[in-house]
Design an enzyme around this catalytic site. Structure first.
Site, short mmCIF file in Angstrom:
data_model
loop_
_atom_site.label_atom_id
_atom_site.label_comp_id
_atom_site.label_asym_id
_atom_site.label_seq_id
_atom_site.Cartn_x
_atom_site.Cartn_y
_atom_site.Cartn_z
N SER A 42 -6.41 -7.70 9.88
CA SER A 42 -7.77 -8.24 9.91
C SER A 42 -8.03 -9.08 8.66
CB SER A 42 -8.78 -7.10 9.99
OG SER A 42 -8.61 -6.23 8.89
N HIS A 101 0.82 -1.22 0.00
CA HIS A 101 0.00 0.00 0.00
C HIS A 101 0.84 1.27 0.00
CE1 HIS A 101 -3.60 -2.53 1.61
NE2 HIS A 101 -3.42 -2.65 0.32
P1 CNA Z 1 -6.81 -3.47 10.43
O1 CNA Z 1 -7.97 -3.81 9.60
O2 CNA Z 1 -6.89 -2.27 11.30
O3 CNA Z 1 -6.52 -4.75 11.35
C1 CNA Z 1 -5.53 -4.78 12.32
C2 CNA Z 1 -5.59 -6.14 13.00
O4 CNA Z 1 -4.48 -6.24 13.88
C3 CNA Z 1 -6.84 -6.37 13.83
O5 CNA Z 1 -7.37 -7.64 13.49
C4 CNA Z 1 -6.34 -6.36 15.29
O6 CNA Z 1 -7.02 -7.29 16.11
C5 CNA Z 1 -4.90 -6.76 15.14
N1 CNA Z 1 -3.99 -6.18 16.12
C6 CNA Z 1 -3.92 -4.89 16.53
N2 CNA Z 1 -2.88 -4.71 17.37
C7 CNA Z 1 -2.28 -5.93 17.50
C8 CNA Z 1 -1.15 -6.41 18.24
N3 CNA Z 1 -0.44 -5.60 19.00
N4 CNA Z 1 -0.84 -7.72 18.15
C9 CNA Z 1 -1.58 -8.58 17.37
N5 CNA Z 1 -2.65 -8.17 16.66
C10 CNA Z 1 -2.99 -6.87 16.71
O7 CNA Z 1 -5.46 -3.31 9.58
P2 CNA Z 1 -5.03 -4.07 8.23
O8 CNA Z 1 -3.61 -3.77 8.05
O9 CNA Z 1 -5.50 -5.46 8.20
O10 CNA Z 1 -5.91 -3.26 7.16
C11 CNA Z 1 -5.35 -2.84 6.07
C12 CNA Z 1 -5.17 -1.31 5.99
C13 CNA Z 1 -4.82 -0.59 7.26
C14 CNA Z 1 -3.97 -1.10 5.14
O11 CNA Z 1 -4.38 -0.53 3.95
C15 CNA Z 1 -3.03 -0.17 5.87
O12 CNA Z 1 -2.44 0.74 4.99
C16 CNA Z 1 -3.88 0.53 6.86
N6 CNA Z 1 -3.18 1.12 8.03
C17 CNA Z 1 -1.82 1.13 8.13
C18 CNA Z 1 -1.20 1.68 9.25
C19 CNA Z 1 0.31 1.69 9.32
O13 CNA Z 1 0.98 1.86 8.32
N7 CNA Z 1 0.88 1.48 10.52
C20 CNA Z 1 -1.97 2.22 10.27
C21 CNA Z 1 -3.39 2.22 10.14
C22 CNA Z 1 -3.97 1.65 9.00
#
Ligand code: CNA
Length: 236
Positions: free
Chosen positions: A186, A116
């Site tokens: 997720s 992404h």
């Molecule tokens: P999401 O849909 O927010 O899912 C995150 C998952 O991680 C959830 O199922 C949580 O239960 C799990 N989770 C959260 N914290 C922890 C932890 N400490 N240990 C274990 N599990 C944990 O995010 P996805 O990445 O699946 O969704 C895709 C999007 C989010 C992408 O397009 C990213 O670009 C986008 N995103 C990225 C960032 C970043 O770059 N750090 C931040 C926010 C969103």
């Protein structure tokens, strides 16, 4: 088998991750209870990070983006650091991430596929010149190139397509892996989430706080914090 035994038994691990990998670095994810999707904005966040919104409400896009999606002071956590160690020890061939924060590279990982994009890359929509993160953090309103063009973050917004080379590299790495570890995602954002289906290797592991679609096919599912789980892994 335990995660440690699986790691010991592997020669070509691929890690596929998402926003949950960086929550322990202080970057909120989208779908956790304290993630961006449960916070209140004038528009739903999933709408703000779409191509249509970017085109129609560019200033509001940048206000949200600067405020909630860029974390220049975030540091890699144990999960990022252990993954870099696994690569150095020759056990891990690639990190495939949906994250845009650059923390895997900051931890020392070299073969990182950023499906992404990255907040660290920004380009002028008019002349194509690339700019660093400071072009966005060091400006207000809509960031502008010297040529006057609008600077767009090189991140994949909803309604935009993924880079073809990144797709090929990700699919090739997953197809060639003997172990796939899915963590902190997720697994609902497509097409990225579908790439894990190319795995035909020995060990499929999921490390995620909540349930995912990959759980039913996994040899090992760990519903715990990914930083904690990785802190217990020893590289040989
Ligand atoms: P999401 O849909 O927010 O899912 C995150 C998952 O991680 C959830 O199922 C949580 O239960 C799990 N989770 C959260 N914290 C922890 C932890 N400490 N240990 C274990 N599990 C944990 O995010 P996805 O990445 O699946 O969704 C895709 C999007 C989010 C992408 O397009 C990213 O670009 C986008 N995103 C990225 C960032 C970043 O770059 N750090 C931040 C926010 C969103």
């Amino acid at each position: 088998m335990t995660l440690q035994e699986i790691v010991n038994d592997s020669a070509r691990i691929v890690f596929f991750g998402g926003a949950g990998v960086s929550t322990e670095s202080g970057i909120p994810d989208f779908r956790s209870a304290d993630g961006l999707y449960s916070q209140k904005y004038k528009y739903p966040p999933e709408q703000i990070v779409s191509h249509t919104f970017y085109e129609r409400n560019t200033e509001e896009f940048f206000a949200f983006y600067r405020d909630r999606m860029i974390f220049p002071n975030a540091k890699p956590n144990t999960a990022h650091i252990k993954l870099a160690e696994l690569e150095r020890s020759g056990k891990l061939s690639a990190v495939i991430t949906q994250n845009i924060d650059g923390l895997h590279q900051a931890a020392g990982s070299r073969n990182v596929i950023e499906l992404h994009g990255s907040v660290h890359r920004n380009y002028c929509e008019k002349c194509g010149k690339f700019h660093g993160l400071d072009a966005v953090t060091g400006s207000t309103g809509i960031p502008r190139c010297e040529c006057g063009g609008r600077i767009k973050p090189d991140v994949v917004l909803y309604e935009e397509s993924l880079n073809g080379d990144d797709i090929n590299r990700a699919v090739n790495e997953i197809s060639a892996a003997d172990t796939l570890i899915i963590g902190g995602t997720s697994l609902v954002v497509y097409p990225a989430a579908g790439f894990v289906n190319y795995f035909t290797g020995k060990h499929l592991v999921v490390i995620n706080k909540s349930e995912t679609n990959a759980d039913r096919n996994a040899e090992l599912v760990i519903n715990d914090s990914i930083g904690k789980v990785f802190s217990e892994i020893h590289t040989e």
